[in-house]
Enzyme design. Structure first.
Site, mmCIF file in Angstrom:
data_model
loop_
_atom_site.group_PDB
_atom_site.id
_atom_site.type_symbol
_atom_site.label_atom_id
_atom_site.label_comp_id
_atom_site.label_asym_id
_atom_site.label_seq_id
_atom_site.Cartn_x
_atom_site.Cartn_y
_atom_site.Cartn_z
ATOM 1 N N ASP A 124 -14.543 2.355 0.735
ATOM 2 C CA ASP A 124 -15.040 1.436 1.035
ATOM 3 C C ASP A 124 -15.966 1.934 2.058
ATOM 4 O O ASP A 124 -17.315 1.942 1.732
ATOM 5 C CB ASP A 124 -15.028 -0.438 1.809
ATOM 6 C CG ASP A 124 -14.212 -0.308 -0.122
ATOM 7 O OD1 ASP A 124 -13.903 -0.352 -0.883
ATOM 8 O OD2 ASP A 124 -13.386 -1.695 0.243
ATOM 9 N N GLU A 146 -1.214 -2.726 4.283
ATOM 10 C CA GLU A 146 -2.352 -2.118 3.439
ATOM 11 C C GLU A 146 -2.499 -0.668 4.607
ATOM 12 O O GLU A 146 -3.154 0.324 3.085
ATOM 13 C CB GLU A 146 -3.455 -3.010 3.690
ATOM 14 C CG GLU A 146 -4.308 -2.534 3.178
ATOM 15 C CD GLU A 146 -6.203 -3.387 3.265
ATOM 16 O OE1 GLU A 146 -5.733 -4.100 4.411
ATOM 17 O OE2 GLU A 146 -6.265 -3.159 1.735
HETATM 18 C C1 DGY Z 1 -12.600 -5.568 -0.803
HETATM 19 O O1 DGY Z 1 -12.971 -6.836 -0.745
HETATM 20 O O2 DGY Z 1 -12.450 -4.816 0.850
HETATM 21 C C2 DGY Z 1 -12.537 -4.622 -1.389
HETATM 22 O O3 DGY Z 1 -12.303 -3.206 -0.914
HETATM 23 C C3 DGY Z 1 -13.097 -3.990 -3.080
HETATM 24 O O4 DGY Z 1 -12.529 -4.778 -3.465
#
Ligand code: DGY
Length: 434
Positions: free
Chosen positions: A168, A399
């Site tokens: 992301d 995570e």
């Molecule tokens: C989040 O919400 O952070 C995810 O990576 C996108 O689905």
């Protein structure tokens, strides 16, 4: 309880009758690539669960073939933004009616996931049925990527949202993202939920989130249909990792198709085109690294980052390219980092604790391990595996993890969500004999 038993308990806890959530509250639905990796970890103790997991994922497939990054099996859970109403996927007539989904995709892992299940259970009737049932669905998904996401017919598909890449807030996207100007008029009001659950310092910053919402709205405006998006999106990237994973999954489908007597001609022609353009588009000789390509601005994105090692997993690197990646990773290890940091440790943009700007990620170590093994770099592959196991043993099933060894010494936890499914499943897969 042994640490492997803890991993099993996490997977049991996150199992919601027919699918696994990544972790409660932060990600309370079914995520696409998470589920693929979870199916790999579950196969050792509970392959029936892996089968159900994959079937549940495909209930979210769109008529055009797209596999969405989230399937919202439950509509009552309100701890996640953006929820199904915000996505409003019914702007596209081909979105499924039986279940709500998001309108973007994620790394195309299902070809190699099916192959891995089959290689563990070549004679298991339920696994064979699953493969027969899902094979055409995965092919349809790949066809979507070639048809809707490849305007120049290069065999390399684009993404229009950083969430699609799975990475992301990686610094690779910074330049393109900062060119998106945000005003009160071009994004709707919204409230983030992630920072109320997880440490703000470990999550993407607010200016990034505004742009995530902007790109989501752009997708919605075009019914989440690639063709209009290709004309308008300022974020139009051929991601090296996504395309390497597609090629790896194509290869898996071709093998399966041949073993099952299914016609693979179309797959082979996609594969030939993808492979022939991969190197010229993504290899950067100066960096001695694979990089992504900015299709909007027609230039390579010259950063060293973890997506650039995944071509090894697809066998896309020449011997000399693989050797230079190997010696780079060895030097990162020798300089006191756990493998594998998600971004260039020498860059001022590196941040060892913030999401995709530096931490170690479980599923990435899994792909990297298998990539290094493919090139017979067994010693380095073992380091990638044992670094991950050491992080989990010391810090728990988070995570993602701090990558700097001197920092880890002072820590007692990892980062992001806790009791995380892909961390548990990767742990079990690495610990298994298969
Ligand atoms: C989040 O919400 O952070 C995810 O990576 C996108 O689905």
């Amino acid at each position: 309880m042994s640490i492997s038993d803890e991993a099993r308990a996490i997977l049991n806890h996150n199992w919601k009758e027919a699918f696994t959530i990544p972790t409660s509250k932060l990600y309370p639905f079914q995520w696409m690539w998470d589920s693929g990796f979870v199916a790999l970890g579950n196969r050792h103790d509970n392959v029936e669960r892996s089968i159900e997991e994959i079937k549940s994922m495909f209930t979210g497939q769109w008529e055009n073939g797209m596999l969405p990054h989230i399937v919202f099996h439950s509509e009552n859970e309100d701890s996640y933004f953006p929820n199904h109403d915000f996505w409003n996927c019914h702007v596209n007539q081909g979105a499924p009616v039986s279940v709500k989904t998001s309108g973007i995709t994620q790394p195309p892992v299902y070809g190699f996931v099916l192959e891995s299940l089959l290689s563990s259970y070549p004679n298991h009737p339920k696994v064979i049925n699953l493969v027969r049932e899902c094979f055409p669905k995965v092919v349809h998904y790949h066809q979507f990527l070639y048809q809707y996401r490849d305007p120049n017919q290069e065999g390399l598909f684009f993404i229009y949202h950083p969430w699609e890449s799975g990475r992301d807030n990686s610094p690779i996207w910074d330049e393109v993202m900062s060119n998106i100007k945000i005003t009160k008029e071009n994004i709707p009001p919204y409230i983030r939920k992630d920072t109320a659950i997880s440490d703000n310092n470990h999550r993407p910053t607010q200016d990034k989130y505004d742009r995530y919402v902007f790109l989501l709205e752009l997708g919605k405006k075009h019914q989440y249909d690639g063709i209009g998006i290709a004309q308008e999106s300022p974020f139009l990237i051929q991601d090296c990792m996504m395309n390497a994973i597609l090629i790896r999954s194509n290869e898996a489908l071709i093998q399966i198709g041949e073993a099952f007597g299914i016609d693979t001609e179309e797959l082979k022609s996609w594969q030939a085109l993808s492979r022939s353009n991969f190197e010229s588009k993504f290899w950067n000789e100066d960096l001695a690294h694979f990089v992504s390509y900015d299709l909007r601005n027609e230039k390579q994105m010259t950063h060293k980052e973890i997506g650039g090692y995944i071509p090894l997993f697809a066998g896309l690197a020449s011997q000399s390219q693989a050797l230079s990646i190997k010696s780079y990773l060895q030097s990162v290890h020798d300089r006191g980092y756990y493998l594998c940091p998600s971004f260039d440790v020498d860059s001022p943009l590196f941040d060892s604790k913030r999401y995709w700007r530096g931490p170690v990620w479980p599923q990435m170590n899994w792909m990297l391990y298998h990539g290094l093994k493919k090139y017979n770099f067994d010693k380095l592959a073992q380091i990638v595996k044992s670094d991950f196991i050491e992080l989990v043993d010391k810090l728990g099933f988070y995570e993602y993890f701090e990558s700097k060894k001197s920092h880890v010494e002072k820590l007692t936890t990892g980062y992001g969500g806790n009791n995380f499914s892909w961390t548990a499943s990767t742990y079990l897969d690495f610990k298994s004999k298969i």
